[in-house]
Design a protein around this motif. Structure first.
Motif, PDB file in Angstrom:
ATOM      1  N   ALA A 142      -7.686  11.467   7.675  1.00 23.17           N
ATOM      2  CA  ALA A 142      -6.354  11.634   7.118  1.00 23.17           C
ATOM      3  C   ALA A 142      -5.994  10.385   6.318  1.00 23.17           C
ATOM      4  CB  ALA A 142      -5.332  11.846   8.243  1.00 23.17           C
ATOM      5  N   GLY A 143      -4.995  10.539   5.449  1.00 26.46           N
ATOM      6  CA  GLY A 143      -4.493   9.418   4.670  1.00 26.46           C
ATOM      7  C   GLY A 143      -5.052   9.379   3.263  1.00 26.46           C
ATOM      8  N   GLY A 144      -4.353   8.646   2.378  1.00 23.52           N
ATOM      9  CA  GLY A 144      -4.830   8.426   1.027  1.00 23.52           C
ATOM     10  C   GLY A 144      -4.886   9.688   0.193  1.00 23.52           C
ATOM     11  N   PHE A 145      -5.899   9.739  -0.689  1.00 23.12           N
ATOM     12  CA  PHE A 145      -6.074  10.875  -1.602  1.00 23.12           C
ATOM     13  C   PHE A 145      -7.421  11.536  -1.341  1.00 23.12           C
ATOM     14  CE2 PHE A 145      -7.809  12.897  -5.319  1.00 23.12           C
ATOM     15  CZ  PHE A 145      -6.747  13.632  -5.826  1.00 23.12           C
ATOM     16  N   THR A 197       0.855  -1.188   0.000  1.00 19.85           N
ATOM     17  CA  THR A 197       0.000   0.000   0.000  1.00 19.85           C
ATOM     18  C   THR A 197       0.886   1.232   0.000  1.00 19.85           C
ATOM     19  OG1 THR A 197      -1.793  -1.131   1.156  1.00 19.85           O
ATOM     20  CG2 THR A 197      -1.768   1.276   1.268  1.00 19.85           C
ATOM     21  N   ILE A 198       0.666   2.125  -0.961  1.00 21.00           N
ATOM     22  CA  ILE A 198       1.564   3.287  -1.109  1.00 21.00           C
ATOM     23  C   ILE A 198       1.028   4.530  -0.407  1.00 21.00           C
ATOM     24  CG2 ILE A 198       2.616   2.436  -3.214  1.00 21.00           C
ATOM     25  CD1 ILE A 198       0.164   5.218  -3.620  1.00 21.00           C
ATOM     26  N   THR A 199      -0.180   4.475   0.120  1.00 23.60           N
ATOM     27  CA  THR A 199      -0.736   5.626   0.821  1.00 23.60           C
ATOM     28  C   THR A 199      -0.705   5.410   2.328  1.00 23.60           C
ATOM     29  OG1 THR A 199      -2.928   4.654   0.509  1.00 23.60           O
ATOM     30  CG2 THR A 199      -2.278   6.393  -1.025  1.00 23.60           C
ATOM     31  N   SER A 200      -0.630   6.515   3.045  1.00 24.75           N
ATOM     32  CA  SER A 200      -0.706   6.473   4.505  1.00 24.75           C
ATOM     33  C   SER A 200      -2.146   6.194   4.932  1.00 24.75           C
ATOM     34  CB  SER A 200      -0.246   7.811   5.084  1.00 24.75           C
ATOM     35  OG  SER A 200      -0.469   7.871   6.471  1.00 24.75           O
ATOM     36  N   TRP A 201      -2.292   5.366   5.957  1.00 23.50           N
ATOM     37  CA  TRP A 201      -3.622   5.126   6.525  1.00 23.50           C
ATOM     38  C   TRP A 201      -3.460   4.664   7.970  1.00 23.50           C
ATOM     39  CZ3 TRP A 201      -5.744   0.075   7.647  1.00 23.50           C
ATOM     40  CH2 TRP A 201      -4.859  -0.977   7.378  1.00 23.50           C
ATOM     41  N   ASP A 202      -4.467   4.877   8.783  1.00 18.70           N
ATOM     42  CA  ASP A 202      -4.435   4.575  10.215  1.00 18.70           C
ATOM     43  C   ASP A 202      -3.190   5.179  10.873  1.00 18.70           C
ATOM     44  OD1 ASP A 202      -5.506   3.520  12.568  1.00 18.70           O
ATOM     45  OD2 ASP A 202      -4.325   1.686  12.409  1.00 18.70           O
ATOM     46  N   GLN A 203      -2.818   6.374  10.440  1.00 13.02           N
ATOM     47  CA  GLN A 203      -1.697   7.086  11.058  1.00 13.02           C
ATOM     48  C   GLN A 203      -2.260   7.934  12.186  1.00 13.02           C
ATOM     49  OE1 GLN A 203       0.862   8.050  12.675  1.00 13.02           O
ATOM     50  NE2 GLN A 203       2.227   7.799  10.914  1.00 13.02           N
ATOM     51  N   ARG A 204      -2.205   7.382  13.396  1.00 13.20           N
ATOM     52  CA  ARG A 204      -2.912   7.998  14.518  1.00 13.20           C
ATOM     53  C   ARG A 204      -2.248   9.272  15.022  1.00 13.20           C
ATOM     54  NH1 ARG A 204      -3.429   2.050  17.351  1.00 13.20           N
ATOM     55  NH2 ARG A 204      -3.964   1.028  15.375  1.00 13.20           N
TER      56      ARG A 204
END
Length: 923
Positions: A734-737, A719-726
């Motif tokens: 936040a995260g993704g596009f 996965t190239i996008t940030s996700w669940d970055q607390r």
């Protein structure tokens, strides 16, 4: 549950909940904070420097401090705090009996057996604050012992034992003739001359502060909170025989903007606060008054007045002057002339102010015209033009008003001190401890504070008047547990050591108070602004014992548990950290619940203390409302991890806020009812729409602003996008596009819930109403076979008037090791660019902008250690400029933003921006 369903069933109210988090990205000095009005310090007073105690009195002062402050001298580090391994065990709760034994100090009596022959001596021509202080001695002695000491202008004979209040003939009789230049406005001498006592300071305020110190020592009085003054009852009052103290505060100007409900001028004076427009004849002493504190450009030149005729007075960005979210063009000589003229007029109209502010507005967009860029390059800071400007402004205004200072901010893009410039003696620089500087560990030692420490020390070398703007709460989450007390204590000492003149501890200024430890923290901070070397642990315990009574032990264990957590696991919190940053896992929360249970048990039956414990427990309730444990994606759903509150919990939290008059749980849009609207968005799991073409898989979450949260390269499973970055400021939004809509920090489109339409295996459309008045539709469509995601965003003005629209496509990437991640592109000028993230990381919150011919010519490719190349393509003709940022570096996220050209949209008109993301194995 039924009471809450009406909120979940109303989409209109759910959308309105965006106000809850609308300002999460605003990095503010608090210009909109309903704190007390702007502040001023008297530049003619020479009372800079640390607390001063005569050498021969030092041992006595140390010995008697246990009487008034529970042995508070000599600072300690957080590591000295008691570790809490199992604070839920009542046996581990600290007990008062663990304190060190009382030190016996040779003393003489002031009251014996409820009888005294002493009189209070205050001259007829004493200042109002000295007379107020004399009356306070009389009142508190009577409350403590039942004895009412007479107040006289002079004693009947020299044999009468006296308590002298104020410098003059009576004080001189005992050899006390203090030098007022040494004492400054607030300093004093407190001397034992058995059987008498002399309290003599500057009549403007110093004597009053000396009386407060005298009452702390003699009576053990503590002004703990509004309406909570501790006056121990005793028939016998003594005073140390050898006390000879010359004391003045460590800082000339001292303020916290915490709202103390019921905290009047008298209470604030007892806390040592000296902000406000009060002269030497004020009942509670002279204070210091400033004409403005921040964000004041538009006091002098506004777009409303000058834009139509002089757009050149305002910022040039990417070759164009801008009206919205603009700053001033400070190299324009006409701007200088207007500001000088208007500043002199303000100085004339406001003679009491000794500092007048001139500083940037609360956003970026500093002028990038050729002259401004050249000056900033010369001084090696984006604040170069501002510091050059205020130097010249101070030079010219000081010729007319030599005792007035020009205050300015070192904040956001002006934090970096100029190289090769010394500030004019009439300039005061206010340096802000901004995100993501760490608040849970000291400035001196924390790597996250290294840049700030370097800047603070550099500023101290080039300015005569350094003021520190230090944020002491979590502005996004007032009720979230925020273990910063030990770091704050050390930071105040650091500021003292580098020579800071004034300190602003900005806290929660909202009417009604509330928030996590909202009475402890300002009391604690103000104590340290006067005497920074007080023992941190003992100072905390002193307040807890006085305010929570028998429950102080579990409360202290909770504070210690949190501090140990952030220390042991190297967790860094800042002024915008959310409860999911890592310091509140379930085991900590459960221990906290046990500690508060024990605290409640210890005060059971005492209605006042029960209420105080219940209010403080709100921090645990709030932390559970927020999805601090993150989420996972499974079975077509975004599922919040366990540990969250129920709808009833959210309702109860709101009810408690209303019951106690607490008006906000965050800096902006935090009124009690919005907690329910927030819960309407995140209180239940969210549907995920997944599209795939075998090469890419994209997870779109409509309720999280329709963002493409996860973009995964199928072959590698990466996965190239940030996700669940607390730790992200905007988490969980936040995260993704996604697309942002608006200028500067005033943008929307990142939080509003969307609805999905036309869903196919390889595409879908989302639609939303943005909170700034647009309709936004975004189509995601995968290529038939290639690893390419095509995105088309349509922004429509549904209103009846033209609007100036800015669309900002935003992509958050995680490609491996951040510093070595590269971006490559061909710029508009034909230059081939390949660079790592060194400059982006060094650019801190701004990262790196690409303007003019340096803008990528329609695409750029990002490559990292995960072995993938991510190319983002766009129509170059539709783009104004671009930006990359990765701050703080620790989070490992690279954020890309494309600033589409501003477009004027008439009623019903639309604009469309097309782009695509391609993901392939690295070449």
């Amino acid at each position: 549950m039924t009471r809450f369903m009406r909120f979940q069933s109303s989409r209109h109210l759910a959308i309105a909940s965006v106000f809850v988090l609308a300002m999460a990205g605003v990095l503010g000095c608090g210009g909109d904070d309903p704190a007390p009005q702007d502040v001023i310090q008297d530049s003619m007073d020479q009372d800079e420097g640390a607390e001063d105690v005569t050498t021969d009195a030092k041992d006595v002062v140390d010995a008697v401090d246990h009487v008034g402050d529970d042995g508070l001298e000599d600072g300690v580090d957080a590591d000295d705090a008691t570790d809490v391994d199992d604070a839920s065990d009542a046996d581990d709760t600290l007990d008062v009996d663990t304190e060190e034994p009382e030190v016996i100090v040779p003393s003489f009596p002031l009251v014996t057996g409820g009888v005294s022959s002493h009189v209070i001596v205050v001259a007829d021509d004493a200042s109002p604050s000295e007379k107020t202080a004399a009356n306070e001695i009389q009142a508190l002695f009577k409350e403590a012992s039942g004895v009412e000491l007479p107040i006289v202008a002079e004693p009947e004979s020299e044999d009468v034992p006296v308590i002298v209040v104020g410098a003059g003939a009576q004080a001189a009789r005992f050899g006390v003739e203090p030098d007022m230049e040494v004492l400054g406005t607030d300093g004093f001498v407190l001397k034992a001359a058995e059987p008498s006592v002399v309290i003599a300071g500057n009549p403007a305020a110093g004597t009053m502060y000396g009386v407060h110190r005298f009452l702390e020592i003699a009576l053990n009085v503590r002004w703990t909170a509004p309406g909570v003054t501790i006056v121990p009852k005793t028939p016998d009052i003594v005073f140390p025989q050898e006390l000879d103290l010359l004391e003045k505060p460590a800082f000339k100007w001292r303020l916290t903007s915490y709202n103390w409900p019921g905290g009047d001028r008298a209470f604030r004076a007892h806390q040592g606060e000296n902000n406000g427009n009060h002269g030497p004849d004020a009942e509670y002493g002279a204070t210091h008054y400033h004409d403005g504190r921040c964000h004041s450009y538009f006091r002098f030149i506004t777009p409303g007045e000058f834009w139509d005729t002089h757009p050149e007075y305002f910022s040039e960005i990417n070759g164009q002057r801008i009206r919205e979210a603009t700053q001033l063009c400070l190299t324009n000589p006409e701007v200088m002339e207007i500001v000088v003229e208007r500043m002199l007029a303000r100085m004339e109209a406001d003679p009491d102010a000794t500092q007048h502010n001139f500083s940037q507005m609360d956003y970026y967009n500093q002028c990038q015209c050729e002259n401004c860029r050249a000056m900033n390059e010369q001084y090696q800071t984006d604040g170069g033009t501002q510091f050059w400007f205020v130097n010249e402004l101070a030079r010219r205004t000081s010729e007319v008003y030599p005792n007035k200072l020009i205050g300015t901010l070192a904040y956001m893009y002006t934090e970096e001190p100029p190289v090769g410039m010394k500030m004019h003696p009439n300039v005061a620089v206010w340096l802000c401890h901004m995100y993501p500087s760490c608040d849970t560990h000291p400035i001196r030692t924390c790597p996250d504070n290294a840049d700030f420490k370097r800047r603070a020390e550099a500023w101290a070398q080039i300015t005569d008047h350094l003021y520190m703007w230090h944020y002491i709460v979590d502005f996004m989450h007032y009720y979230s547990p925020f273990p910063n007390l030990y770091a704050l204590a050390d930071n105040i000492r650091f500021y003292r050591d580098i020579g800071a003149e004034g300190i602003y501890l900005q806290g929660m200024g909202h009417t009604g108070g509330g928030g996590e430890f909202s009475l402890l923290r300002p009391w604690f901070g103000m104590k340290l602004l006067w005497r920074p070397d007080l023992d941190t642990t003992k100072l905390i315990k002193r307040f807890l014992k006085d305010y929570y009574g028998p429950a102080w032990g579990p409360m202290f264990d909770w504070i210690t548990l949190l501090q140990n957590k952030v220390d042991d696991e190297d967790i860094h919190l800042h002024l915008y950290s959310n409860p999911g940053t890592g310091h509140l896992p379930e085991e900590v929360m459960e221990t906290g619940e046990a500690l508060f249970d024990e605290a409640a048990r210890l005060v059971k039956g005492d209605a006042v203390l029960e209420k105080r414990i219940a209010i403080e427990r709100m921090q645990l309730r709030y932390a559970r409302i927020f999805p601090r444990n993150g989420y996972r994606i499974e079975d077509g759903m975004l599922r919040w991890n366990p540990g969250m509150a129920t709808a009833e919990d959210a309702i109860d939290f709101m009810s408690m806020m209303n019951e106690h008059g607490f008006t906000s749980y965050r800096e902006a849009q935090g009124s009690p009812e919005t907690i329910l609207l927030l819960y309407a968005l995140i209180g239940s799991d969210a549907e995920v729409k997944t599209i795939s073409n075998g090469a890419l898989e994209v997870d779109v979450v409509p309720t999280l602003a329709g963002r493409a949260l996860r973009i995964t390269h199928v072959a590698s499973g990466t996965t190239i996008t940030s996700w669940d970055q607390r730790r992200n400021l905007f988490f969980p939004f936040a995260g993704g596009f996604n697309d942002r809509v608006g200028e500067g920090f005033d943008f929307m489109g990142w939080i509003e819930p969307a609805t999905a339409f036309a869903v196919t295996p390889t595409g879908l459309r989302i639609e939303m109403d943005t909170m700034n008045g647009y309709k936004l539709a975004r189509t995601y469509q995968l290529d038939e076979t290639e690893p390419i995601l095509r995105i088309s965003t349509k922004l429509t003005n549904p209103g009846s008037s033209p609007v100036e629209a800015r669309l900002r496509p935003h992509l958050e990437l995680v490609l491996g090791d951040l510093p070595t991640t590269t971006v490559s592109f061909t710029a508009r000028n034909g230059t081939s660019v390949v660079k790592d993230m060194t400059n982006v990381i060094a650019g801190m919150r701004e990262g790196e902008y690409f303007y003019y011919d340096n803008v990528p010519n329609g695409s750029w490719t990002f490559s990292g250690t995960l072995g993938l190349d991510v190319t983002y393509r766009f129509d170059d003709d539709a783009v104004d400029f671009t930006q990359l940022y990765a701050y703080p570096e620790r989070d490992g996220e690279l954020e890309m933003e494309i600033f589409a050209k501003r477009v004027t949209l008439g009623p019903g008109e639309s604009m469309t921006f097309d782009s695509e993301i391609e993901v392939r194995p690295a070449r």
